[in-house]
Design an enzyme around this catalytic site. Structure first.
Site, PDB file in Angstrom:
ATOM      1  N   GLU A   1      -4.659   7.774  -2.876  1.00 16.58           N
ATOM      2  CA  GLU A   1      -5.171   6.504  -2.366  1.00 16.58           C
ATOM      3  C   GLU A   1      -5.454   5.531  -3.524  1.00 16.58           C
ATOM      4  O   GLU A   1      -5.402   4.329  -3.347  1.00 16.58           O
ATOM      5  CB  GLU A   1      -6.427   6.785  -1.535  1.00 16.58           C
ATOM      6  CG  GLU A   1      -6.742   5.772  -0.469  1.00 16.58           C
ATOM      7  CD  GLU A   1      -5.661   5.556   0.585  1.00 16.58           C
ATOM      8  OE1 GLU A   1      -4.735   6.373   0.734  1.00 16.58           O
ATOM      9  OE2 GLU A   1      -5.731   4.519   1.258  1.00 16.58           O
TER      10      GLU A   1
ATOM     11  N   HIS B   1       0.831  -1.195   0.000  1.00 20.19           N
ATOM     12  CA  HIS B   1       0.000   0.000   0.000  1.00 20.19           C
ATOM     13  C   HIS B   1       0.880   1.265   0.000  1.00 20.19           C
ATOM     14  O   HIS B   1       0.754   2.124  -0.882  1.00 20.19           O
ATOM     15  CB  HIS B   1      -0.903  -0.020   1.241  1.00 20.19           C
ATOM     16  CG  HIS B   1      -1.805   1.171   1.366  1.00 20.19           C
ATOM     17  ND1 HIS B   1      -3.113   1.145   0.970  1.00 20.19           N
ATOM     18  CD2 HIS B   1      -1.589   2.426   1.825  1.00 20.19           C
ATOM     19  CE1 HIS B   1      -3.666   2.337   1.182  1.00 20.19           C
ATOM     20  NE2 HIS B   1      -2.757   3.127   1.710  1.00 20.19           N
ATOM     21  N   GLU B   2       1.788   1.340   0.953  1.00 21.13           N
ATOM     22  CA  GLU B   2       2.634   2.541   1.041  1.00 21.13           C
ATOM     23  C   GLU B   2       3.565   2.636  -0.165  1.00 21.13           C
ATOM     24  O   GLU B   2       3.899   3.734  -0.613  1.00 21.13           O
ATOM     25  CB  GLU B   2       3.440   2.555   2.359  1.00 21.13           C
ATOM     26  CG  GLU B   2       2.604   2.565   3.638  1.00 21.13           C
ATOM     27  CD  GLU B   2       1.556   3.679   3.733  1.00 21.13           C
ATOM     28  OE1 GLU B   2       1.797   4.775   3.195  1.00 21.13           O
ATOM     29  OE2 GLU B   2       0.487   3.439   4.329  1.00 21.13           O
TER      30      GLU B   2
ATOM     31  N   HIS C   1       1.810   4.496  -2.795  1.00 17.34           N
ATOM     32  CA  HIS C   1       1.925   5.945  -2.561  1.00 17.34           C
ATOM     33  C   HIS C   1       3.313   6.431  -2.992  1.00 17.34           C
ATOM     34  O   HIS C   1       3.464   7.469  -3.630  1.00 17.34           O
ATOM     35  CB  HIS C   1       1.776   6.263  -1.068  1.00 17.34           C
ATOM     36  CG  HIS C   1       0.361   6.226  -0.553  1.00 17.34           C
ATOM     37  ND1 HIS C   1      -0.643   6.987  -1.092  1.00 17.34           N
ATOM     38  CD2 HIS C   1      -0.208   5.537   0.480  1.00 17.34           C
ATOM     39  CE1 HIS C   1      -1.776   6.779  -0.417  1.00 17.34           C
ATOM     40  NE2 HIS C   1      -1.536   5.888   0.531  1.00 17.34           N
TER      41      HIS C   1
HETATM   42 ZN    ZN Z   1      -2.982   5.264   1.973  1.00 21.80          ZN
END
Ligand code: ZN
Length: 505
Positions: A300, A270-271, A274
């Site tokens: 996101e 997830h990160e 980003h």
């Molecule tokens: Zn996030």
């Protein structure tokens, strides 16, 4: 300095130099925050707080100064002659300025002071599972925010002013339509899945995996999907996050849970999503305020794309299974790739948002959206909110929290005044699905993932999303990529295809 005597080129130059200085404060603050969250000595907390107070005060003063106002007015007079980058910088600065210009300074200072104490009140309330402890503080925060909305003004619905802070251009009317489709799509799908009674095996995900092994897995998947370790790093913190100072210095964190290695694996992916956005903005934007993602929702979308669409796919496990199982303790080699795929997609209605599966996650956000919109539409008695919360969990997820700790007190956001922020999480899922569909028209995503050719996927995203940094508004970006505005339909189609197949519906 008199802007009236300057030509456009000189004004732009002065404006950019001014923003460079402001960015220096913001970057310093980001690094202090990083340091504080990843192991800075406790003893320095007081002196760091003083430094943060001074630096953030300076950065804030610059964004609402007469100098800033001078640049905004001067550049607004040349709107048709501005290059895309300067126009975007002007748009961002003018928005920030407009958000603050009508709020009396002493009221803003009192609000900041209230927020600085609110988090510990919330922490105490959460620990004691007692909403009554937090209620008076929450009531004050809401009251002040309502007043600020009046100062700032609003179009259509008061909540729009708050939404615009996190997802520029999105309105309550857009979100009503969006969540209405979500509700009609996900609630019946979830009911079918729970009624169907099919259980997928996920017991092995709770087997203890030492941190050093989890670190190796994290490094492996970050490298695979294209994280550049020369311009970024991974550390640990209480709650995972991404920050840094622009494309050349992007830092992410994770939190290792010994008895739940998939939690860290997916938080890393997830990160990393980003981080890839930040690391791949156009080099020409380096050192400017545009060298970062445009909005919470689009950001996101990148993290969810890597976490869910890539990381929770069968193709991902087919590709990574052997290498991950080889790192895991003995016994994991008996778990097949298919079993990993099913386990990471187990659907189970739960009370805690951050532990929710991909399908039910959006319902958690929908509940917060409905409550927030209600708060900013009505004269609300905050003491009614826990009952409202519990009712909605019962209605949409079929379960109700045993206490406020697992209910309305679970998220820190409201204690930081973050109203209007939650919807970005759901918008991210929907943008991701719409982007994924466009990508699938040009690339055979499944084969690329299965063959470990993640670079082509990253390059496609860089071309369509990453490289633009903050130049385009979210609505312009999604229109440019897909030829239409945000449409929840693609997210629902994606969920129906995936979970329909897994749960035989
Ligand atoms: Zn996030």
């Amino acid at each position: 300095m008199n802007l009236k005597d300057m030509d456009l080129k000189e004004i732009i130059q002065g404006f950019r130099q001014y923003l460079d200085r402001k960015l220096a404060y913001d970057n310093a603050l980001a690094l202090i925050f990083w340091d504080q969250s990843t192991g800075a000595p406790k003893g320095g907390a007081k002196s760091r707080a003083k430094t943060v107070g001074i630096l953030s005060g300076e950065a804030f003063a610059m964004s609402v100064s007469d100098t800033m106002k001078g640049y905004i007015d001067a550049l607004s007079g040349f709107k048709d002659e501005l290059d895309a980058e300067t126009a975007a910088m002007l748009r961002i600065c003018a928005r920030d300025y407009a958000a603050m210009e009508n709020i009396p300074k002493d009221e803003f200072a009192a609000y900041s002071e209230l927020l600085s104490e609110a988090e510990s009140v919330w922490e105490d309330a959460k620990e004691k599972k007692d909403f009554g402890i937090f209620a008076p503080t929450l009531e004050r925060i809401i009251k002040i925010l309502k007043k600020f909305i009046d100062y700032r003004g609003y179009d259509g619905h008061p909540y729009n002013t708050l939404l615009d802070d996190y997802e520029p251009g999105i309105t309550a009317a857009d979100l009503d339509e969006f969540f209405d489709s979500i509700k009609k799509g996900i609630v019946p799908l979830l009911k079918k899945i729970t009624a169907g009674g099919k259980r997928v095996r996920d017991d092995f995900t709770k087997i203890a995996v030492p941190q050093n092994i989890q670190e190796k897995i994290a490094g492996l998947i970050m490298t695979e999907v294209g994280f550049d370790f020369d311009r970024g790093m991974l550390k640990t913190s209480e709650h995972p996050f991404t920050n840094g100072t622009g494309r050349d210095d992007v830092r992410i964190t994770t939190h290792y849970h010994e008895n739940s290695f998939l939690t860290s694996l997916y938080s890393v992916l997830h990160e990393t999503g980003h981080a890839l956005y930040e690391q791949n903005t156009d080099a020409a934007l380096t050192g400017t305020i545009l060298d970062s993602g445009i909005s919470m929702g689009i950001h996101e979308s990148q993290s969810r794309f890597y976490e869910n669409m890539i990381g929770r796919s069968r193709a991902f496990w087919d590709n990574m299974h052997g290498r991950i199982a080889a790192l895991l303790p003995e016994g994991f080699d008996k778990i097949t790739s298919e079993e990993f795929f099913l386990a990471c997609n187990a659907v189970r209605p739960s009370l805690i948002r951050i532990e929710a599966d991909e399908l039910t996650y959006t319902l958690h956000i929908m509940i917060r959206y409905e409550i927030e919109k209600y708060i900013f539409s009505n004269d609300v008695d905050v003491y009614e909110l826990p009952a409202l919360w519990n009712e909605k969990y019962k209605e949409y997820l079929g379960i109700a929290p045993p206490d406020d700790g697992e209910g309305i007190l679970q998220d820190v956001h409201w204690s930081s005044g973050l109203f209007g922020y939650f919807p970005s999480y759901s918008l991210g899922n929907a943008y991701a699905a719409q982007i994924y569909r466009c990508m699938s028209r040009e690339l055979d995503v499944d084969s690329l993932v299965r063959n470990g050719d993640y670079l082509k996927i990253r390059e496609w995203l860089t071309d369509k999303v990453h490289k633009h940094g903050s130049v385009y508004l979210p609505s312009e970006l999604i229109q440019n990529i897909s030829g239409e505005k945000l449409n929840a339909k693609y997210f629902l189609e994606y969920l129906y295809n995936k979970y329909g197949e897994i749960y035989n519906i």
